[in-house]
Scaffold this motif. Structure first.
Motif, PDB file in Angstrom:
ATOM      1  N   LEU A  56      51.069  34.394  53.248  1.00 15.58           N
ATOM      2  CA  LEU A  56      50.773  35.225  52.070  1.00 15.58           C
ATOM      3  C   LEU A  56      51.601  34.768  50.866  1.00 15.58           C
ATOM      4  CD1 LEU A  56      50.637  38.790  53.686  1.00 15.58           C
ATOM      5  CD2 LEU A  56      48.745  37.251  53.165  1.00 15.58           C
ATOM      6  N   ALA A  57      52.802  34.240  51.140  1.00 14.77           N
ATOM      7  CA  ALA A  57      53.671  33.772  50.047  1.00 14.77           C
ATOM      8  C   ALA A  57      53.329  32.354  49.602  1.00 14.77           C
ATOM      9  CB  ALA A  57      55.129  33.845  50.490  1.00 14.77           C
ATOM     10  N   THR A  58      52.318  31.767  50.199  1.00 16.35           N
ATOM     11  CA  THR A  58      51.860  30.387  49.906  1.00 16.35           C
ATOM     12  C   THR A  58      52.845  29.316  50.373  1.00 16.35           C
ATOM     13  OG1 THR A  58      52.764  30.140  47.659  1.00 16.35           O
ATOM     14  CG2 THR A  58      50.606  31.181  47.831  1.00 16.35           C
ATOM     15  N   ILE A  59      53.801  29.703  51.193  1.00 15.69           N
ATOM     16  CA  ILE A  59      54.745  28.704  51.726  1.00 15.69           C
ATOM     17  C   ILE A  59      54.062  27.889  52.821  1.00 15.69           C
ATOM     18  CG2 ILE A  59      56.848  28.451  53.110  1.00 15.69           C
ATOM     19  CD1 ILE A  59      57.945  30.876  51.592  1.00 15.69           C
ATOM     20  N   ARG A  68      42.753  35.767  49.942  1.00  9.62           N
ATOM     21  CA  ARG A  68      42.277  35.919  48.556  1.00  9.62           C
ATOM     22  C   ARG A  68      43.159  36.940  47.842  1.00  9.62           C
ATOM     23  NH1 ARG A  68      37.557  33.052  48.310  1.00  9.62           N
ATOM     24  NH2 ARG A  68      37.404  33.429  46.092  1.00  9.62           N
ATOM     25  N   TYR A  69      43.646  36.515  46.683  1.00  8.07           N
ATOM     26  CA  TYR A  69      44.462  37.386  45.828  1.00  8.07           C
ATOM     27  C   TYR A  69      43.517  37.857  44.724  1.00  8.07           C
ATOM     28  CZ  TYR A  69      47.950  34.690  48.350  1.00  8.07           C
ATOM     29  OH  TYR A  69      48.677  34.078  49.341  1.00  8.07           O
ATOM     30  N   GLY A  70      43.008  39.070  44.840  1.00 10.14           N
ATOM     31  CA  GLY A  70      41.891  39.468  43.988  1.00 10.14           C
ATOM     32  C   GLY A  70      40.701  38.650  44.436  1.00 10.14           C
ATOM     33  N   SER A  71      40.130  37.889  43.496  1.00  9.08           N
ATOM     34  CA  SER A  71      38.970  37.080  43.891  1.00  9.08           C
ATOM     35  C   SER A  71      39.344  35.601  44.056  1.00  9.08           C
ATOM     36  CB  SER A  71      37.872  37.225  42.838  1.00  9.08           C
ATOM     37  OG  SER A  71      38.382  36.829  41.591  1.00  9.08           O
ATOM     38  N   ALA A  72      40.605  35.265  43.826  1.00  5.52           N
ATOM     39  CA  ALA A  72      41.000  33.847  43.845  1.00  5.52           C
ATOM     40  C   ALA A  72      41.791  33.516  45.114  1.00  5.52           C
ATOM     41  CB  ALA A  72      41.853  33.532  42.626  1.00  5.52           C
ATOM     42  N   THR A  73      41.605  32.299  45.591  1.00  2.00           N
ATOM     43  CA  THR A  73      42.465  31.824  46.676  1.00  2.00           C
ATOM     44  C   THR A  73      43.772  31.334  46.052  1.00  2.00           C
ATOM     45  OG1 THR A  73      41.626  29.570  46.501  1.00  2.00           O
ATOM     46  CG2 THR A  73      40.470  31.035  48.030  1.00  2.00           C
ATOM     47  N   GLY A  74      44.744  31.064  46.890  1.00  2.00           N
ATOM     48  CA  GLY A  74      46.038  30.577  46.404  1.00  2.00           C
ATOM     49  C   GLY A  74      45.882  29.298  45.608  1.00  2.00           C
ATOM     50  N   ARG A  75      45.020  28.402  46.102  1.00  2.00           N
ATOM     51  CA  ARG A  75      44.823  27.110  45.428  1.00  2.00           C
ATOM     52  C   ARG A  75      44.194  27.320  44.050  1.00  2.00           C
ATOM     53  NH1 ARG A  75      44.796  21.953  47.616  1.00  2.00           N
ATOM     54  NH2 ARG A  75      45.044  22.838  49.682  1.00  2.00           N
ATOM     55  N   GLU A  76      43.215  28.245  43.992  1.00  2.00           N
ATOM     56  CA  GLU A  76      42.539  28.502  42.703  1.00  2.00           C
ATOM     57  C   GLU A  76      43.502  29.136  41.691  1.00  2.00           C
ATOM     58  OE1 GLU A  76      38.199  29.241  44.814  1.00  2.00           O
ATOM     59  OE2 GLU A  76      39.388  30.956  44.145  1.00  2.00           O
ATOM     60  N   ALA A  77      44.360  30.023  42.181  1.00  2.54           N
ATOM     61  CA  ALA A  77      45.251  30.736  41.262  1.00  2.54           C
ATOM     62  C   ALA A  77      46.415  29.854  40.795  1.00  2.54           C
ATOM     63  CB  ALA A  77      45.787  31.989  41.939  1.00  2.54           C
ATOM     64  N   GLY A  78      46.827  28.886  41.621  1.00  3.90           N
ATOM     65  CA  GLY A  78      47.865  27.926  41.237  1.00  3.90           C
ATOM     66  C   GLY A  78      49.208  28.577  40.960  1.00  3.90           C
ATOM     67  N   ALA A  79      49.930  27.986  39.996  1.00  2.00           N
ATOM     68  CA  ALA A  79      51.302  28.443  39.722  1.00  2.00           C
ATOM     69  C   ALA A  79      51.317  29.882  39.202  1.00  2.00           C
ATOM     70  CB  ALA A  79      51.959  27.521  38.712  1.00  2.00           C
ATOM     71  N   GLY A  80      50.220  30.314  38.558  1.00  2.75           N
ATOM     72  CA  GLY A  80      50.148  31.684  38.040  1.00  2.75           C
ATOM     73  C   GLY A  80      50.312  32.705  39.155  1.00  2.75           C
ATOM     74  N   LEU A  81      49.838  32.354  40.348  1.00  2.00           N
ATOM     75  CA  LEU A  81      49.966  33.263  41.483  1.00  2.00           C
ATOM     76  C   LEU A  81      51.436  33.458  41.851  1.00  2.00           C
ATOM     77  CD1 LEU A  81      48.898  34.845  43.950  1.00  2.00           C
ATOM     78  CD2 LEU A  81      48.730  32.673  45.166  1.00  2.00           C
ATOM     79  N   ARG A  82      52.200  32.351  41.789  1.00  2.00           N
ATOM     80  CA  ARG A  82      53.606  32.440  42.209  1.00  2.00           C
ATOM     81  C   ARG A  82      54.400  33.388  41.306  1.00  2.00           C
ATOM     82  NH1 ARG A  82      53.039  26.651  42.829  1.00  2.00           N
ATOM     83  NH2 ARG A  82      54.589  26.213  41.238  1.00  2.00           N
TER      84      ARG A  82
END
Lengths: 238, 227
Positions: A56-59, A68-82
């Motif tokens: 979940l932490a993308t580690i 999915r974080y909202g509608s985006a995957t970790g890869r799609e959200a990129g650094a903004g997710l972190r």
């Protein structure tokens, strides 16, 4: 409190598995969490709680399935997710050679916060460490480090708060403080996911629980009776 | 771009603050490098005369060995409380984290070189002061190339069990061109009279290596550090 450009109000874990070589740590785990909700991940040691938290932490990347974080995957959200993630893991991510204040200011700067010194001051006050902010972390007890690490994880006001065994090393007073802090985060609309095997303390914090055993997730049924009894029932029927 | 350099600066400053407080890396590395130079001095200097080009070779061997120690210890600190993971969790550009670590390592190595130079000069009667600016450019270019590859490998090996063995095994073969260019450039400066033109040729080659190594490292750091 301002929210970053990328934001979300629900988290979906969909059929996530994770293998380490031939060892299966997670097997087709699915769950959801919404803003303002505290989800407990319960289970014995080695059940896969920390692996799920790391995913979940993308580690860690899942071997299959997706988060999915909202509608985006970790890869799609990129650094903004972190920017929206706050993680308190087993390892506390604190530099023992720096003071408590320096640690907090360093992470505040790394997250690009406006006034790192003010952020550190406020975080030290929340951790109950304002008197000891200028002492090296290497001289702190485990409980003090844990409190500091929690504030380090929250210094940037994350949306998704991931806590892996947050009560480790805390005395009764600090545990009560942590429970209050988590209640405040919930009120602020954070998604809280707490992995613990301390069911007595978890009961005060979580709204809903998922049990992990041998990498498989199973819901703990709602119903009457305490969480511990329902957990035992779920373990018994697993 | 401003954000990139801000993060690199924050990471470098943190590393140097920790080192200024503990002085652990500088002292252990210096002790090792000085011991290395002294052993070679006893082996290679006879009746006050050193072998031709020995000073240049010993200087760069000491830098390479000391550099390996600096790299190992710097990342051991990040491994101790898994703080490297904390760095990578931040929304900062991961290549900026790499650049911050690299600059910290280069700064520590430059500090070691400042002590090594007069020592090697004294033990091997090497006239390093002949062309100080060209020598500084040569050392800086060589240190940057060595550090660029080393920082990438040391970060990459952070989770490997036998990282202490693997780091030199991976690092030395790839940085041999840097060490050779450094040795040849330094030897050119120690000739009588100093061959500045040849030294600039080696600096040019080192700069080329630096550009290649830094570019490749910036390009690969993020995928390598993402599990």
């Amino acid at each position: 409190m301002s929210r970053p450009a990328f934001d979300f109000t629900h988290l979906t874990v969909d059929d996530v598995s994770r293998h380490f070589g031939r060892r299966r740590a997670l097997a087709r785990v699915s769950l959801e969490c919404r803003a303002g909700e505290t989800l407990g991940l319960l289970g014995p040691n080695g059940a896969g709680k920390s692996t799920l938290i790391a995913i979940l932490a993308t580690i860690l990347a899942p071997s299959s399935g997706q988060v999915r974080y909202g509608s985006a995957t970790g890869r799609e959200a990129g650094a903004g997710l972190r920017r929206t993630l706050g993680l308190l893991a087993h390892d506390l991510y604190l530099y023992p050679e720096l003071t408590a204040r320096e640690n907090l200011e360093f992470f505040a700067r790394l997250y690009g916060l406006d006034d790192p010194a003010a952020c550190a001051r406020a975080a030290l006050a929340r951790a109950g460490l304002d008197e000891r902010g200028d002492e090296l972390v290497s001289g702190f007890s485990r409980g003090m480090r844990q409190r500091l690490a929690l504030e380090r994880a929250l210094v940037h006001h994350p949306r998704l708060v991931l806590l892996d065994e947050p009560f480790t090393g805390l005395d009764d007073r600090s545990s009560a403080r942590l429970i209050e802090r988590l209640a405040d985060l919930k009120k602020d609309g954070c998604l809280l996911i707490v992995a613990t095997h301390d069911i007595g303390l978890a009961e005060h914090v979580i709204d809903r629980a998922v049990m992990l055993q041998d990498g498989r997730a199973m819901p703990i049924p709602d119903g009457t009776g305490g969480l511990r009894d329902r957990y035992r029932q779920a373990v018994g029927s697993a | 771009m401003g954000n990139f350099f801000r993060v690199a600066w924050v990471v470098m400053r943190k590393d140097l603050t920790i080192e200024a407080r503990s002085r652990e890396i500088v002292f252990t590395t210096l002790f090792f490098a000085v011991a290395c130079v002294l052993v070679f001095a006893f082996a290679l200097v006879r009746e006050g005369r050193a072998l031709e080009d020995a000073a240049a070779g010993i200087l760069w061997i000491a830098i390479a060995f000391a550099g390996t120690l600096v790299l190992g210890r710097t990342f051991e600190r990040e491994r101790y409380a898994q703080t490297l993971q904390g760095l990578l969790l931040a929304p900062a550009d991961r290549p900026a984290v790499y650049v911050g670590k690299l600059l910290g390592i280069v700064a520590l190595l430059v500090a070691v070189e400042i002590v090594l130079l007069p020592l090697v000069g004294l033990m091997f009667q090497a006239a390093f002061a002949n062309r100080p600016l060209i020598l500084a450019a040569l050392l800086l270019a060589g240190t940057l190339g060595f550090g660029a590859v080393g920082t990438l490998f040391a970060a990459m090996l952070g989770r490997a069990r036998s990282r202490d063995v693997l780091l030199p095994v991976l690092l030395y073969p790839i940085t041999i061109p840097v060490i050779i260019a450094g040795v040849r450039g330094t030897a050119a400066l120690l000739e009588a009279p100093p061959d500045a033109e040849m030294a600039w040729f080696w600096i040019g080659l080192l700069t080329f290596f630096d550009i290649v190594f830094v570019t490749l490292s910036l390009w690969t750091f993020e995928p390598l550090m993402t599990e």
